[in-house]
Design an enzyme around this catalytic site. Structure first.
Site, PDB file in Angstrom:
ATOM      1  N   TYR A 147      56.944  45.582  34.762  1.00 32.06           N
ATOM      2  CA  TYR A 147      56.946  44.581  35.834  1.00 32.06           C
ATOM      3  C   TYR A 147      57.176  43.185  35.256  1.00 32.06           C
ATOM      4  CZ  TYR A 147      55.117  41.999  39.928  1.00 32.06           C
ATOM      5  OH  TYR A 147      54.952  41.151  41.011  1.00 32.06           O
ATOM      6  N   VAL A 189      43.131  44.130  44.071  1.00 36.21           N
ATOM      7  CA  VAL A 189      41.699  43.880  44.142  1.00 36.21           C
ATOM      8  C   VAL A 189      41.233  43.529  45.560  1.00 36.21           C
ATOM      9  CG1 VAL A 189      41.796  41.422  43.448  1.00 36.21           C
ATOM     10  CG2 VAL A 189      39.791  42.815  42.908  1.00 36.21           C
ATOM     11  N   SER A 191      42.602  44.273  48.576  1.00 32.86           N
ATOM     12  CA  SER A 191      42.670  45.439  49.473  1.00 32.86           C
ATOM     13  C   SER A 191      41.641  46.500  49.077  1.00 32.86           C
ATOM     14  CB  SER A 191      44.079  46.012  49.493  1.00 32.86           C
ATOM     15  OG  SER A 191      44.675  45.883  48.233  1.00 32.86           O
ATOM     16  N   GLY A 207      36.099  46.300  34.123  1.00 33.97           N
ATOM     17  CA  GLY A 207      35.604  45.377  33.102  1.00 33.97           C
ATOM     18  C   GLY A 207      34.305  44.757  33.590  1.00 33.97           C
ATOM     19  N   GLY A 209      33.984  41.865  35.172  1.00 36.86           N
ATOM     20  CA  GLY A 209      34.136  41.039  36.376  1.00 36.86           C
ATOM     21  C   GLY A 209      34.225  39.555  36.094  1.00 36.86           C
ATOM     22  N   THR A 212      39.363  36.081  35.898  1.00 36.20           N
ATOM     23  CA  THR A 212      39.573  35.265  37.098  1.00 36.20           C
ATOM     24  C   THR A 212      40.964  35.475  37.684  1.00 36.20           C
ATOM     25  OG1 THR A 212      40.492  33.347  35.945  1.00 36.20           O
ATOM     26  CG2 THR A 212      38.071  33.461  36.142  1.00 36.20           C
ATOM     27  N   ARG A 213      41.042  35.199  38.981  1.00 35.79           N
ATOM     28  CA  ARG A 213      42.319  35.125  39.689  1.00 35.79           C
ATOM     29  C   ARG A 213      42.181  33.984  40.704  1.00 35.79           C
ATOM     30  NH1 ARG A 213      43.219  38.250  36.205  1.00 35.79           N
ATOM     31  NH2 ARG A 213      44.405  40.196  36.250  1.00 35.79           N
ATOM     32  N   PRO A 276      45.071  40.423  32.400  1.00 36.57           N
ATOM     33  CA  PRO A 276      44.923  38.986  32.101  1.00 36.57           C
ATOM     34  C   PRO A 276      43.484  38.507  32.359  1.00 36.57           C
ATOM     35  CG  PRO A 276      46.935  39.384  33.347  1.00 36.57           C
ATOM     36  CD  PRO A 276      46.165  40.679  33.347  1.00 36.57           C
ATOM     37  N   ARG A 279      43.674  33.231  35.356  1.00 37.62           N
ATOM     38  CA  ARG A 279      44.954  32.879  35.985  1.00 37.62           C
ATOM     39  C   ARG A 279      44.702  31.814  37.055  1.00 37.62           C
ATOM     40  NH1 ARG A 279      47.779  37.811  38.447  1.00 37.62           N
ATOM     41  NH2 ARG A 279      48.501  38.283  36.356  1.00 37.62           N
TER      42      ARG A 279
HETATM   43  P1  NAD Z   1      54.958  45.131  48.693  1.00 37.75           P
HETATM   44  O1  NAD Z   1      54.857  46.328  47.807  1.00 37.75           O
HETATM   45  O2  NAD Z   1      54.231  45.160  49.985  1.00 37.75           O
HETATM   46  O3  NAD Z   1      56.471  44.758  48.998  1.00 37.75           O
HETATM   47  C1  NAD Z   1      57.553  45.144  48.186  1.00 37.75           C
HETATM   48  C2  NAD Z   1      58.604  45.763  49.073  1.00 37.75           C
HETATM   49  O4  NAD Z   1      59.749  46.092  48.271  1.00 37.75           O
HETATM   50  C3  NAD Z   1      58.146  47.066  49.735  1.00 37.75           C
HETATM   51  O5  NAD Z   1      58.443  47.063  51.100  1.00 37.75           O
HETATM   52  C4  NAD Z   1      58.917  48.139  48.977  1.00 37.75           C
HETATM   53  O6  NAD Z   1      59.149  49.302  49.769  1.00 37.75           O
HETATM   54  C5  NAD Z   1      60.186  47.393  48.627  1.00 37.75           C
HETATM   55  N1  NAD Z   1      60.903  47.982  47.491  1.00 37.75           N
HETATM   56  C6  NAD Z   1      60.392  48.370  46.294  1.00 37.75           C
HETATM   57  N2  NAD Z   1      61.362  48.856  45.500  1.00 37.75           N
HETATM   58  C7  NAD Z   1      62.519  48.770  46.213  1.00 37.75           C
HETATM   59  C8  NAD Z   1      63.866  49.120  45.953  1.00 37.75           C
HETATM   60  N3  NAD Z   1      64.221  49.658  44.778  1.00 37.75           N
HETATM   61  N4  NAD Z   1      64.793  48.908  46.923  1.00 37.75           N
HETATM   62  C9  NAD Z   1      64.448  48.377  48.118  1.00 37.75           C
HETATM   63  N5  NAD Z   1      63.193  48.022  48.427  1.00 37.75           N
HETATM   64  C10 NAD Z   1      62.231  48.217  47.484  1.00 37.75           C
HETATM   65  O7  NAD Z   1      54.441  43.890  47.807  1.00 37.75           O
HETATM   66  P2  NAD Z   1      54.391  42.322  48.126  1.00 37.75           P
HETATM   67  O8  NAD Z   1      53.069  41.835  47.662  1.00 37.75           O
HETATM   68  O9  NAD Z   1      54.817  42.049  49.513  1.00 37.75           O
HETATM   69  O10 NAD Z   1      55.476  41.770  47.100  1.00 37.75           O
HETATM   70  C11 NAD Z   1      56.718  41.240  47.517  1.00 37.75           C
HETATM   71  C12 NAD Z   1      57.391  40.529  46.351  1.00 37.75           C
HETATM   72  O11 NAD Z   1      56.565  39.432  45.928  1.00 37.75           O
HETATM   73  C13 NAD Z   1      57.608  41.420  45.119  1.00 37.75           C
HETATM   74  O12 NAD Z   1      58.854  41.094  44.536  1.00 37.75           O
HETATM   75  C14 NAD Z   1      56.487  41.004  44.202  1.00 37.75           C
HETATM   76  O13 NAD Z   1      56.812  41.205  42.854  1.00 37.75           O
HETATM   77  C15 NAD Z   1      56.317  39.525  44.544  1.00 37.75           C
HETATM   78  N6  NAD Z   1      54.976  39.034  44.210  1.00 37.75           N
HETATM   79  C16 NAD Z   1      53.906  39.321  45.027  1.00 37.75           C
HETATM   80  C17 NAD Z   1      52.645  38.861  44.665  1.00 37.75           C
HETATM   81  C18 NAD Z   1      51.422  39.110  45.510  1.00 37.75           C
HETATM   82  O14 NAD Z   1      50.330  38.727  45.109  1.00 37.75           O
HETATM   83  N7  NAD Z   1      51.504  39.700  46.689  1.00 37.75           N
HETATM   84  C19 NAD Z   1      52.466  38.118  43.489  1.00 37.75           C
HETATM   85  C20 NAD Z   1      53.584  37.882  42.690  1.00 37.75           C
HETATM   86  C21 NAD Z   1      54.843  38.313  43.069  1.00 37.75           C
HETATM   87  N1  UDP Z   2      40.364  44.820  39.880  1.00 42.19           N
HETATM   88  C1  UDP Z   2      39.068  45.311  39.958  1.00 42.19           C
HETATM   89  N2  UDP Z   2      38.812  46.325  40.810  1.00 42.19           N
HETATM   90  C2  UDP Z   2      39.762  46.894  41.604  1.00 42.19           C
HETATM   91  C3  UDP Z   2      41.097  46.400  41.526  1.00 42.19           C
HETATM   92  C4  UDP Z   2      41.356  45.372  40.637  1.00 42.19           C
HETATM   93  O1  UDP Z   2      38.165  44.821  39.271  1.00 42.19           O
HETATM   94  O2  UDP Z   2      39.422  47.817  42.371  1.00 42.19           O
HETATM   95  C5  UDP Z   2      40.638  43.702  38.976  1.00 42.19           C
HETATM   96  C6  UDP Z   2      41.798  43.917  38.002  1.00 42.19           C
HETATM   97  O3  UDP Z   2      41.338  44.565  36.825  1.00 42.19           O
HETATM   98  C7  UDP Z   2      42.255  42.491  37.743  1.00 42.19           C
HETATM   99  C8  UDP Z   2      41.986  41.786  39.077  1.00 42.19           C
HETATM  100  O4  UDP Z   2      41.050  42.600  39.779  1.00 42.19           O
HETATM  101  O5  UDP Z   2      41.447  41.879  36.759  1.00 42.19           O
HETATM  102  C9  UDP Z   2      43.245  41.601  39.935  1.00 42.19           C
HETATM  103  O6  UDP Z   2      43.887  42.862  40.035  1.00 42.19           O
HETATM  104  P1  UDP Z   2      45.126  43.132  40.979  1.00 42.19           P
HETATM  105  O7  UDP Z   2      45.541  44.542  40.715  1.00 42.19           O
HETATM  106  O8  UDP Z   2      44.802  42.759  42.377  1.00 42.19           O
HETATM  107  O9  UDP Z   2      46.257  42.105  40.524  1.00 42.19           O
HETATM  108  P2  UDP Z   2      46.795  41.537  39.124  1.00 42.19           P
HETATM  109  O10 UDP Z   2      46.557  40.091  39.239  1.00 42.19           O
HETATM  110  O11 UDP Z   2      46.025  42.122  37.982  1.00 42.19           O
HETATM  111  O12 UDP Z   2      48.219  41.931  39.109  1.00 42.19           O
END
Ligand code: NAD
Ligand code: UDP
Length: 324
Positions: A147, A189, A191, A207, A209, A212-213, A276, A279
């Site tokens: 990723y 985390v 959801s 871990g 806990g 941070t995020r 991490p 953050r």
């Molecule tokens: P999400 O999983 O709900 O959305 C991602 C969408 O992309 C899904 O609908 C999935 O079906 C689709 N997808 C995955 N692979 C695909 C492919 N090969 N072709 C077509 N569609 C595809 O997650 P999200 O949180 O809504 O994330 C959306 C974007 O934001 C992503 O690019 C993610 O990396 C980025 N992002 C999200 C967060 C966050 O905290 N939510 C943080 C950083 C970056």
């Molecule tokens: N985490 C946790 N319990 C869970 C899911 C996640 O303690 O049930 C922690 C995870 O190890 C990380 C933080 O929560 O330190 C955020 O995790 P998440 O998967 O939401 O996103 P990340 O920022 O790591 O991509």
């Protein structure tokens, strides 16, 4: 009157993508949502399907597609660690080949294109909070690399297309964002904790806990993304979009317990590899160039997210990856 644009949203059926489609459809644009539904389901966009200015295409971004558009928001990519580690090679292909295909389309159409990048490009950061100038601390061979490195390569491609072909690009680095329409079994985390609390199951902290995020509410994020797309043609990014309010994971668990009134107890599980430790976004650039900053505090956003989770039937969601 503002110009009606033809706008493509890849990953448009996902959590963030569907909120973005909502906003763009409301603004009257002609919106094409493209998604392979890997981590989402059509229910996220069901309410849009009858709208004249909305259409859905089931397609995988690793394959080329030819469309005529004015703007592209490239959000297609599994985002939750459990989702992107499910098939790490496919995750890398989605980021890299998806970016190449969408950049190619933007080049052919002379469309403006925005990349959904991530705070994960900073890895486990040694600089805190993280400014865009920080180059990061990513393990290139660890379980998160598919990723992190995929997103880093996508940023490289965006800037190379910009330099080589004068493409009008935008790159946004998104920090942890939450809200209604998160997949209840995505393993993230927020959801996880809300689902566990509502079902009176153990709240699983990985871990101790103390990691941070900084959590941003979806509406704030989408506002920042749209401002970036429509911002000055001199500011291409990367720009951090996130909420600087920083919490430990233990604090988050306690707030979720308080807001849900749950009887769940907190349990500690082994830490995950390469997690991490801290953050927090430095958002000075977004404030300066986009006049953007978040407005929704964590408790307020969590209350809305909890209300959403109370309204859904967990049994109607597929769990595409193993979950707790
Ligand atoms: P999400 O999983 O709900 O959305 C991602 C969408 O992309 C899904 O609908 C999935 O079906 C689709 N997808 C995955 N692979 C695909 C492919 N090969 N072709 C077509 N569609 C595809 O997650 P999200 O949180 O809504 O994330 C959306 C974007 O934001 C992503 O690019 C993610 O990396 C980025 N992002 C999200 C967060 C966050 O905290 N939510 C943080 C950083 C970056
Ligand atoms: N985490 C946790 N319990 C869970 C899911 C996640 O303690 O049930 C922690 C995870 O190890 C990380 C933080 O929560 O330190 C955020 O995790 P998440 O998967 O939401 O996103 P990340 O920022 O790591 O991509």
């Amino acid at each position: 009157m503002h110009k009606v644009k033809r706008i493509l949203v890849t990953g448009g059926a996902g959590f963030l993508g569907s909120h973005l489609c909502d906003r763009l459809v409301e603004q009257g644009h002609d919106v094409i949502c493209l998604d392979n539904l890997f981590t989402s389901q059509k229910t996220n966009i069901e309410h849009l399907l009858g709208r004249k200015n909305f259409e859905f295409i089931r397609h995988d971004v690793i394959h080329p597609i030819s469309l005529e558009v004015d703007e592209i928001y490239n959000a297609a990519c599994p985002a939750a660690p459990g989702h992107y580690q499910y098939n790490p090679i496919k995750t890398m292909k989605t980021s890299v080949m998806g970016a190449i295909n969408m950049l190619g389309m933007a080049k052919r159409c002379r469309a403006k294109i925005l990349q959904f990048s991530t705070s994960e490009v900073y890895g486990d950061p040694e600089v805190h909070p993280q400014p865009e100038s920080y180059r990061g601390n990513v393990n290139p061979i660890g379980p998160r690399a598919c990723y992190d490195e995929g997103k880093r390569a996508a940023e490289t491609l965006f800037f190379d297309y910009h330099r080589a072909h004068k493409l009008n690009i935008r790159v946004v680095r998104i920090f942890n964002t939450y809200g209604p329409r998160m997949h209840p079994y995505d393993g993230r985390v927020v959801s996880n904790f809300i689902r566990q609390a509502l079902l009176n199951q153990d709240i699983t902290i990985f871990g101790d806990g103390s990691q941070t995020r900084s959590f941003c509410y979806a509406d704030d994020l989408i506002e920042g993304i749209i401002r970036m797309m429509n911002g000055p043609d001199t500011f291409f990014g990367p720009v951090n979009i996130g909420n600087p309010g920083e919490f430990t994971i233990k604090q988050l668990a306690e707030i979720v317990l308080e807001l849900t009134g749950s009887r769940s107890k907190i349990v500690y599980k082994p830490a995950v590899e390469d997690d991490p430790t801290q953050r927090q976004p430095n958002i000075a650039l977004a404030q300066k160039h986009l006049n953007w900053q978040p407005t929704v505090a964590l408790r307020e956003g969590l209350a809305k997210t909890i209300a959403y989770f109370r309204s859904i039937d967990f049994a109607s969601f597929r769990a595409p990856t193993p979950n707790f």
